[in-house]
Enzyme design. Sequence first.
Site, PDB file in Angstrom:
ATOM      1  N   LYS A  90     -14.303  25.863   1.928  1.00  0.00           N
ATOM      2  CA  LYS A  90     -14.823  26.058   0.573  1.00  0.00           C
ATOM      3  C   LYS A  90     -16.313  26.366   0.702  1.00  0.00           C
ATOM      4  CE  LYS A  90     -13.206  25.340  -3.751  1.00  0.00           C
ATOM      5  NZ  LYS A  90     -11.864  25.492  -4.308  1.00  0.00           N
ATOM      6  N   PHE A 254     -14.670  19.679 -14.082  1.00  0.00           N
ATOM      7  CA  PHE A 254     -15.264  19.234 -12.814  1.00  0.00           C
ATOM      8  C   PHE A 254     -14.508  18.036 -12.236  1.00  0.00           C
ATOM      9  CE2 PHE A 254     -17.143  17.711 -16.610  1.00  0.00           C
ATOM     10  CZ  PHE A 254     -17.154  16.346 -16.432  1.00  0.00           C
TER      11      PHE A 254
HETATM   12  N1  NAI Z   1      -9.950  29.177 -10.783  1.00  0.00           N
HETATM   13  C1  NAI Z   1      -8.929  28.743 -10.081  1.00  0.00           C
HETATM   14  O1  NAI Z   1      -7.979  29.484  -9.819  1.00  0.00           O
HETATM   15  C2  NAI Z   1      -8.882  27.324  -9.601  1.00  0.00           C
HETATM   16  C3  NAI Z   1      -9.683  26.355 -10.148  1.00  0.00           C
HETATM   17  N2  NAI Z   1      -9.548  25.048  -9.732  1.00  0.00           N
HETATM   18  C4  NAI Z   1     -10.400  24.014 -10.314  1.00  0.00           C
HETATM   19  O2  NAI Z   1     -10.172  23.953 -11.718  1.00  0.00           O
HETATM   20  C5  NAI Z   1     -11.401  23.595 -12.384  1.00  0.00           C
HETATM   21  C6  NAI Z   1     -11.755  24.686 -13.394  1.00  0.00           C
HETATM   22  O3  NAI Z   1     -11.896  25.912 -12.700  1.00  0.00           O
HETATM   23  P1  NAI Z   1     -12.196  27.281 -13.480  1.00  0.00           P
HETATM   24  O4  NAI Z   1     -11.447  27.288 -14.745  1.00  0.00           O
HETATM   25  O5  NAI Z   1     -12.015  28.338 -12.490  1.00  0.00           O
HETATM   26  O6  NAI Z   1     -13.748  27.093 -13.772  1.00  0.00           O
HETATM   27  P2  NAI Z   1     -14.627  27.812 -14.928  1.00  0.00           P
HETATM   28  O7  NAI Z   1     -16.020  27.760 -14.444  1.00  0.00           O
HETATM   29  O8  NAI Z   1     -14.042  29.108 -15.300  1.00  0.00           O
HETATM   30  O9  NAI Z   1     -14.415  26.816 -16.169  1.00  0.00           O
HETATM   31  C7  NAI Z   1     -14.888  25.506 -16.194  1.00  0.00           C
HETATM   32  C8  NAI Z   1     -15.126  25.152 -17.642  1.00  0.00           C
HETATM   33  O10 NAI Z   1     -15.508  23.774 -17.708  1.00  0.00           O
HETATM   34  C9  NAI Z   1     -16.533  23.673 -18.680  1.00  0.00           C
HETATM   35  N3  NAI Z   1     -17.302  22.453 -18.462  1.00  0.00           N
HETATM   36  C10 NAI Z   1     -18.278  22.224 -17.568  1.00  0.00           C
HETATM   37  N4  NAI Z   1     -18.769  20.994 -17.724  1.00  0.00           N
HETATM   38  C11 NAI Z   1     -18.078  20.426 -18.735  1.00  0.00           C
HETATM   39  C12 NAI Z   1     -18.135  19.175 -19.391  1.00  0.00           C
HETATM   40  N5  NAI Z   1     -19.035  18.251 -19.041  1.00  0.00           N
HETATM   41  N6  NAI Z   1     -17.258  18.927 -20.407  1.00  0.00           N
HETATM   42  C13 NAI Z   1     -16.374  19.882 -20.786  1.00  0.00           C
HETATM   43  N7  NAI Z   1     -16.280  21.088 -20.215  1.00  0.00           N
HETATM   44  C14 NAI Z   1     -17.134  21.363 -19.210  1.00  0.00           C
HETATM   45  C15 NAI Z   1     -17.347  24.943 -18.502  1.00  0.00           C
HETATM   46  O11 NAI Z   1     -18.136  25.211 -19.649  1.00  0.00           O
HETATM   47  C16 NAI Z   1     -16.254  25.970 -18.277  1.00  0.00           C
HETATM   48  O12 NAI Z   1     -15.808  26.546 -19.481  1.00  0.00           O
HETATM   49  C17 NAI Z   1     -12.447  23.422 -11.271  1.00  0.00           C
HETATM   50  O13 NAI Z   1     -12.479  22.074 -10.875  1.00  0.00           O
HETATM   51  C18 NAI Z   1     -11.886  24.267 -10.138  1.00  0.00           C
HETATM   52  O14 NAI Z   1     -12.336  23.836  -8.873  1.00  0.00           O
HETATM   53  C19 NAI Z   1      -8.631  24.673  -8.802  1.00  0.00           C
HETATM   54  C20 NAI Z   1      -7.802  25.607  -8.237  1.00  0.00           C
HETATM   55  C21 NAI Z   1      -7.908  27.023  -8.519  1.00  0.00           C
HETATM   56  O1  AKG Z   2      -8.085  29.990  -6.427  1.00  0.00           O
HETATM   57  C1  AKG Z   2      -8.670  30.617  -5.537  1.00  0.00           C
HETATM   58  O2  AKG Z   2      -9.140  31.740  -5.675  1.00  0.00           O
HETATM   59  C2  AKG Z   2      -8.792  30.018  -4.165  1.00  0.00           C
HETATM   60  C3  AKG Z   2      -8.192  28.665  -4.038  1.00  0.00           C
HETATM   61  C4  AKG Z   2      -9.189  27.595  -4.288  1.00  0.00           C
HETATM   62  O3  AKG Z   2     -10.341  27.711  -4.006  1.00  0.00           O
HETATM   63  C5  AKG Z   2      -8.736  26.351  -4.879  1.00  0.00           C
HETATM   64  O4  AKG Z   2      -7.519  26.179  -5.025  1.00  0.00           O
HETATM   65  O5  AKG Z   2      -9.575  25.505  -5.216  1.00  0.00           O
END
Ligand code: NAI
Ligand code: AKG
Length: 380
Positions: A90, A254
């Site tokens: 990562k 998070f």
């Molecule tokens: N994008 C993906 O395919 C994957 C994401 N994840 C995990 O899922 C989670 C979300 O990922 P994404 O949707 O890609 O991130 P993102 O950055 O697109 O969305 C995160 C959202 O959380 C909000 N946020 C931040 N702090 C906050 C708080 N204190 N209270 C409420 N909302 C808050 C942000 O404003 C944002 O809208 C992360 O932990 C990431 O590591 C896990 C596997 C794959």
């Molecule tokens: O979702 C991705 O693009 C990669 C996989 C990953 O980083 C995750 O599952 O947290």
Amino acid sequence: MNVMVSPNMSQSFDMFWQMREHEQVVFCHDETAGLKAIIAIHSTVLGPALGGCRMHPYATTEEALADALRLSKGMTYKCLAADVDFGGGKAVIIGDPRKDKSPELFRAFGQFVESLSGRFYTGTDMGTTPDDFVHALKETNCIVGVPEAYGGSGDSSVPTAEGVVYGIRATNEVVFGSRHLHGKTYAVQGLGKVGKKVALRLLEEGADLYVCDLNEAAVKEVVSYGRRIGASVKPVDGTDIYRAKADVFIPCAFGGIINDDTVAALQVKAVVGSANNQLADKRHARMLKEKGIVYAPDYIVNAGGLIQVADELYGANKERVLAKTKAIYDTLLAIYARAESEGTTTVEAADQFCEERLEKRKRRNHFFTHQKRPKWEIRR
Ligand SMILES: NC(=O)C1=CN([C@@H]2O[C@H](COP(=O)(O)OP(=O)(O)OC[C@H]3O[C@@H](n4cnc5c(N)ncnc54)[C@H](O)[C@@H]3O)[C@@H](O)[C@H]2O)C=CC1
Ligand SMILES: O=C(O)CCC(=O)C(=O)O
């Protein structure tokens, strides 16, 4: 999320002790591009490390390092559970995703990824988008999940959200006796790339929601969608989401959100979400169990994105990705059954399942180097 102090070097910072479970940690600095990033490779026993890149305004380097170490270890377990031939890695970029992004920053990051000669493949995570990595792709082929127009498999949050929905179905079956999503209230924390897709899908299936996000526009969008289709969507502030009178809590922002305070506050029957590293500590899995809350281990539920980007390196195939993502449903049921029969937490059951698989694989391979051509076709 503090970096721990080595027991042997109580006053000094011992990097090797910090990374005692990891193969490699790379600190990346490009002053001109404004890049400060850390790439952590936990294990390449299964194959080259694969994992997204997070961008976050970490308060300290120690905090960024701790996040990179924890997230990359989680990826090894996620790869094992999803049965893909990649290892755990990562990256984290220290910076505010709303202010500090530039093409130069992502190109500089791409150069550092390239310098690892195929030991690490990366793409999006919290704070980054597929478009950001189009810039990095100019410097390295070791990028996954860019838009299809650029030769990638597209937004990996689509299968991630799909996998979360399968995880909720499996959990509903165990907790409520039916895999259906409708007629229940879900509390969704984070309406970003993954959380918004999960929220909209739940609404389409006939659910009601509590939602929270720092981004008001995302909240408004989900509220107005709910209004259009006649569902109830109640926005709540920050920590109120933990107290929401819902059936299932869905963390999609998070990590570390399951802690002493929130376990005490939660009123739900289950926790199933995409956020990586949801538990502040493993003992919180035991606390949830004792409170009668079923916990779906994060790395089992959120593997859809990984499945897509791993598949991309074989030659992307949407049907295969969907089939493998669907398997999250059965994997999770198997983990619940194992935890039940062995009297463990669901996290212990999942970790044991993965560690047994790792032991078997280790007999064939210790770590990946680029000298040995992998058995699949890497895009070069
Ligand atoms: N994008 C993906 O395919 C994957 C994401 N994840 C995990 O899922 C989670 C979300 O990922 P994404 O949707 O890609 O991130 P993102 O950055 O697109 O969305 C995160 C959202 O959380 C909000 N946020 C931040 N702090 C906050 C708080 N204190 N209270 C409420 N909302 C808050 C942000 O404003 C944002 O809208 C992360 O932990 C990431 O590591 C896990 C596997 C794959
Ligand atoms: O979702 C991705 O693009 C990669 C996989 C990953 O980083 C995750 O599952 O947290």
